[in-house]
Structures are given as C-alpha cells and as structure tokens.
Design a protein around this motif. Structure first.
Motif, PDB file in Angstrom:
ATOM      1  N   ASN A 110       3.291  -0.378   0.615  1.00  9.10           N
ATOM      2  CA  ASN A 110       2.199  -0.440  -0.363  1.00  9.10           C
ATOM      3  C   ASN A 110       0.855  -0.502   0.370  1.00  9.10           C
ATOM      4  N   HIS A 118      -2.363   0.465  -7.967  1.00  4.08           N
ATOM      5  CA  HIS A 118      -1.163   0.082  -7.204  1.00  4.08           C
ATOM      6  C   HIS A 118      -0.709   1.339  -6.470  1.00  4.08           C
ATOM      7  N   ARG A 122       7.442  -9.134  -4.548  1.00  2.00           N
ATOM      8  CA  ARG A 122       8.159  -8.264  -5.487  1.00  2.00           C
ATOM      9  C   ARG A 122       8.319  -6.865  -4.888  1.00  2.00           C
ATOM     10  N   ASP A 123       7.268  -6.061  -4.902  1.00  2.00           N
ATOM     11  CA  ASP A 123       7.398  -4.702  -4.353  1.00  2.00           C
ATOM     12  C   ASP A 123       7.680  -4.794  -2.847  1.00  2.00           C
ATOM     13  N   HIS A 167       1.294   3.513  -3.232  1.00  2.00           N
ATOM     14  CA  HIS A 167       2.324   3.559  -2.175  1.00  2.00           C
ATOM     15  C   HIS A 167       1.825   4.448  -1.042  1.00  2.00           C
TER      16      HIS A 167
HETATM   17 ZN    ZN Z   1       5.284  -0.054  -6.451  1.00  2.00          ZN
END
Ligand code: ZN
Ligand code: KIV
Length: 512
Positions: A238, A202, A13-14, A204
C-alpha cells in the motif's frame, strides 16, 4: 494554518494481508499502541468476519485504543457488518468501513451483480452500518477502473444513506497521478453534498506509484490518506505511511497540508512492525531503510560534514533515527527498566515487570549495553510467551556432525525434555522439538540478522517451515544464534498448532 489530512492506517488490516505478515492478537495490540503514539487518526484493526482470531484482534484493539478512531472492515453484507459492529462494541471512537466493488470487471466476474444491484446493496449496507455505528466509511472497491458516471451514482447513494467518509481505492495499483487527481475532482464536483463528507484515497503499489497517487488524490480533493507502515499490504503493498507523510512535510511548499503524525515515532514504528512480522525492510527503503541516510561516496560525506543540507533533504532525527538511545545496563535497576519500558509505550504490572527484569538481567549479563531495540525484542518475546503453546526453556548443543541437542520446553506449567542428533546443532534441536511436540516440518527458508550493534548483538532468526503443505513463519531472538534459530522454529510450530486447533474447531485462519 495548513489544511489537515487525516492518516488512516491500515497496517493491521490491508498490511496484515501481506504474505507472511500475520500477527496474533497480542502482536496487533502492541502495534496498535505504537500507531497511537505515532499519531495516526484512524487505525483499521482488521476484518472481523474473517476468523475468530481476527475478531478477537479487532476487539482487543478497540478496547485498548482511546486516542484515535478504530475501524473494522466489512463487505456490504449484513453478517459482515453486524460482526464488525460487535467487534467495535467497546471502541471509544468506532468506524465501520464497508465496501463493494464498482468496476464492471468486478461486478460481472466477482460479484455477479449488475449496477442496480450494487446501488441497492450500497444503500442497504451503509444504512445498516450507520444504525449500528455512528461513523461509517464507504469504499467503492476498484474505483480507478470504474466508470466515473457510475461511481458518482454510487457515491450519491452512499452519502444519502449516511456515509461520513467516501473512499475511492486504486485496488489493483493501476492508476497514475494525473488520472487519480482528475477522478477525485470529477466525483467531488458531480456529487451534491460532497463537502459534507471526507474523501479518502487508498492506493496499491503495483506500479510503484502508490505514494505519488495518494499525493495527487489530495490535490484532487481527498483529505484522508490510507496507508501502512513500511508500505506493507496485498501484493506490492500500500501507500507507505512514512513516505507520504515525509513527502508532505519535506515539500510543504508543493503540498501545503499537515497531519497529526509525530514523525519521530516513524522509525520505532517501522522497527516494531519488522520485529512483529519478521518482514525485512529493504536497505534502500526511503526513510526507514538502513541505507536511507547513509552517505557512501567521499564527495557526499565531505558535503554532509560541511553542511548536512548539501545531501540531506530531511534530518535522520526528524524521523526518529539516531535518537540517543537510552542505553540500559545491568545496574540500571528495576525502576530504570520500568521507566524505559513506559517510554517505549509498555505499562507493565508488577508480575510482568518481574518477568521482564529477569530476562533483562540475563541479557545484560551477556551483553553489557541493552539498546531500545534489544528491549523491544525482549518485550515482544515475553508478551508472546503467554500466547505460545510451547516456550523454549533451554537448549544445549554438542558437537557438529552429527550434532546432539538437549531441549527443554515449557507448556502450561509442565516441562518437557528430550534430545536428538542431527546434521548440525539447529537440525538436532529441531528434531528434538519434533519429538516433544509430535509435529514435523520442513525448513524452507532460514535467515539470521543482527538487531543492534556490537559483538554481542542480539541475533534475530527468521524461518519459514512447511508442515505438510501449510507454511508458517517463525521468529526468535537471542545473543546466541542457535538459541534464536531454535526459538524461531518453535514459533512456527506454535503457529501451526494454533492453526490446526482452530481448523479442527471449524474456524479458518490464514496461513503464515
Ligand atoms: Zn487495499
Ligand atoms: O484495496 C482495496 O480496495 C481495499 C478496500 C477494502 C478498501 O483494501
């Protein structure tokens, strides 16, 4: 026993939001199966409302994966949530992940909502999600730039509405280890019932702090880490799964936590992702980069020979490097091929195995030893054939400048042959492909890499091609680099044709 931290993998996804990392549904499924073998707890398979292809990708992963939970992302909007729930319909352990931004800057400029509206939307979204799917994760997007008191209010509402997991993302990679640790401590201390939910982090990597921030969040009380293989993801990526897991394993005295990851599947996962997306892994990337365990200086080499612990803080074997690759050869036979494919995670039916065997014999004729990565590449190519509009049957080139190319392509049982001349064999072949497909593109980047060792190594070609402003990536592999390059160009043409077809049907697909 060490306390467990759950690994929520968002590669599909990300990660897939990285420029150039898009995967079709078959590729997503292959990666999901490898993630299941790797032992992640949750696979976030995609964002179903984004496109029809994205929906199908999530649906296929949800149907196939049984050993871990499968999550689908949805904005805090009824249409998104309903679409995500639909995609998760056949999942064994579904998770609906809904999010809304909570920082003033996002609420004002992106959402154009005030705090009360965001609280109401959170309540409504989580309640709807919980009615449709038993396990719900709520993310307060841009948490690390949100007002902590307001964040507490949002989290209280999400928990009261039924959220099981609360994720506090560092959406723009802005926070630092001490700040994020304190944020988790603050929110957990100020939310009644925080012990009834799992807190998740989560991060980055815009400042290169994603792994450090994830570890600090765990110190602050998070018990789920969201991460991606090779650290791919929006912008700078990420939290890298392999780095955060190996940091916990290697420095367990500092981070006394454990997770379910089978670290010997780390390098195979990294390699497969690189093959599927064409995104190169930097040589110096920790754990999975080509040089991560290479000792160049004489002093280091001498030390490692005397005792590996002098310069190695973890063993290459522990992350799945230098495993004695079972080498297949021409005489390994169909049973040997089936066995090794199964060990790599692919259970083929008889027809698929026949097709793979034909390709395998062809490769083994050219290249006596077939390594795991060669086999993976053959499999990736074979599985993609069913998805491709055109596939390459044959390419013959003659001369150099001008060069002539003869191309044979297959499509839905039909064969197309044409020839063309060009400023070199690859150019001539691309012109012949244009004549057959009616699609003309401009080659923007072109890269050749060797997959496996030896003079007869498989060459991988990666291209980016511009089709009147739409840029698509393509990849191809062969022991013949011209064939690999032409296959890569054709792969980009197929992606563009799929894009054009879906755009004509009114569906938007991401470029590349
Ligand atoms: Zn993200
Ligand atoms: O970075 C982010 O905030 C996200 C959320 C959707 C979790 O990806």
């Amino acid at each position: 026993m060490a306390e467990m931290v759950e690994i929520f993998d968002t590669t599909l996804r990300d990660g897939e939001q990285s420029p150039g990392a898009s995967m079709n549904e078959h590729e997503k499924l292959q990666m999901a199966r490898q993630l299941e073998r790797l032992g992640v707890d949750i696979i976030e398979a995609g964002f179903p409302i984004a496109s029809k292809q994205e929906f199908e990708g999530v649906r296929k992963v949800a149907e196939a994966i049984r050993e871990c939970r499968v999550a689908a992302l949805a904005r805090a909007l009824p249409a998104d949530i309903e679409r995500a729930a639909q995609a998760l319909e056949n999942a064994a352990q579904p998770v609906l992940h809904t999010f809304i931004a909570t920082s003033d800057i996002h609420m004002k400029h992106k959402l154009r909502m005030d705090r009360d509206q965001v609280l109401a939307a959170t309540d409504k979204a989580v309640r709807l999600a919980k009615r449709l799917i038993p396990r719900v994760e709520f993310s307060a997007e841009d948490s690390t730039r949100s007002d902590w008191e307001f964040l507490v209010e949002v989290v209280k509402v999400a928990i009261a509405a039924g959220a099981d997991v609360i994720n506090l993302p560092d959406t723009v990679g802005y926070t630092t280890p001490t700040e994020i640790r304190d944020m988790f401590k603050y929110v957990i201390a100020h939310v009644p019932g925080s012990d009834k939910v799992v807190f998740s982090s989560h991060n980055h990597n815009d400042l290169g702090l994603a792994v450090a921030n994830a570890l600090a969040a765990v110190e602050g009380g998070a018990r789920q880490i969201e991460c991606t293989v090779n650290g791919i993801g929006e912008r700078a990526g990420n939290t890298s799964l392999e780095e955060v897991v190996m940091a916990m394993r290697t420095r367990n005295n500092i981070y006394p936590y454990d997770c379910r990851i089978n670290s010997r599947e780390i390098v195979p996962s990294s390699t497969l992702l690189g093959m599927l997306t064409g995104l190169a892994i930097p040589y110096n990337k920790p754990i999975v980069g080509r040089n991560a365990f290479a000792h160049e200086s004489g002093i280091h080499q001498h030390g490692v020979i005397a005792n590996a612990l002098t310069y190695e803080i973890m063993s290459p074997e522990s992350v799945g490097r230098n495993r004695s690759d079972l080498v297949l050869g021409k005489h390994s036979g169909r049973a040997g091929l089936a066995k090794r494919s199964r060990e790599l995670g692919y259970d083929f039916d008889e027809a698929q195995l026949d097709r793979l065997y034909e390709k395998f014999i062809d490769l083994a004729d050219k290249k006596r030893e077939v390594f795991d990565d060669d086999l993976r590449m053959l499999i990736v190519r074979m599985l993609n054939e069913d998805f491709e509009l055109y596939h390459l049957i044959e390419v013959d080139t003659f001369g150099r400048n001008p060069a002539k190319a003869l191309i044979k392509l297959g499509k839905g049982g039909e064969t197309f042959t044409d020839s063309a001349t060009g400023d070199g064999p690859v150019h001539a072949a691309c012109v012949a492909i244009e004549r057959i497909t009616g699609v003309s593109g401009r080659l923007e980047t072109f890269e050749i890499r060797a997959t496996t060792p030896g003079k007869e190594a498989m060459g991988e070609a990666y291209v980016t091609v511009d089709f009147s402003g739409q840029v698509f990536k393509g990849k191809g592999a062969s022991t013949d680099i011209i064939e690999a390059s032409v296959a890569a160009y054709l792969d980009a043409v197929n992606k563009y044709l799929a894009y054009r077809e879906s755009a004509e049907n009114g569906i938007t697909l991401r470029g590349m």
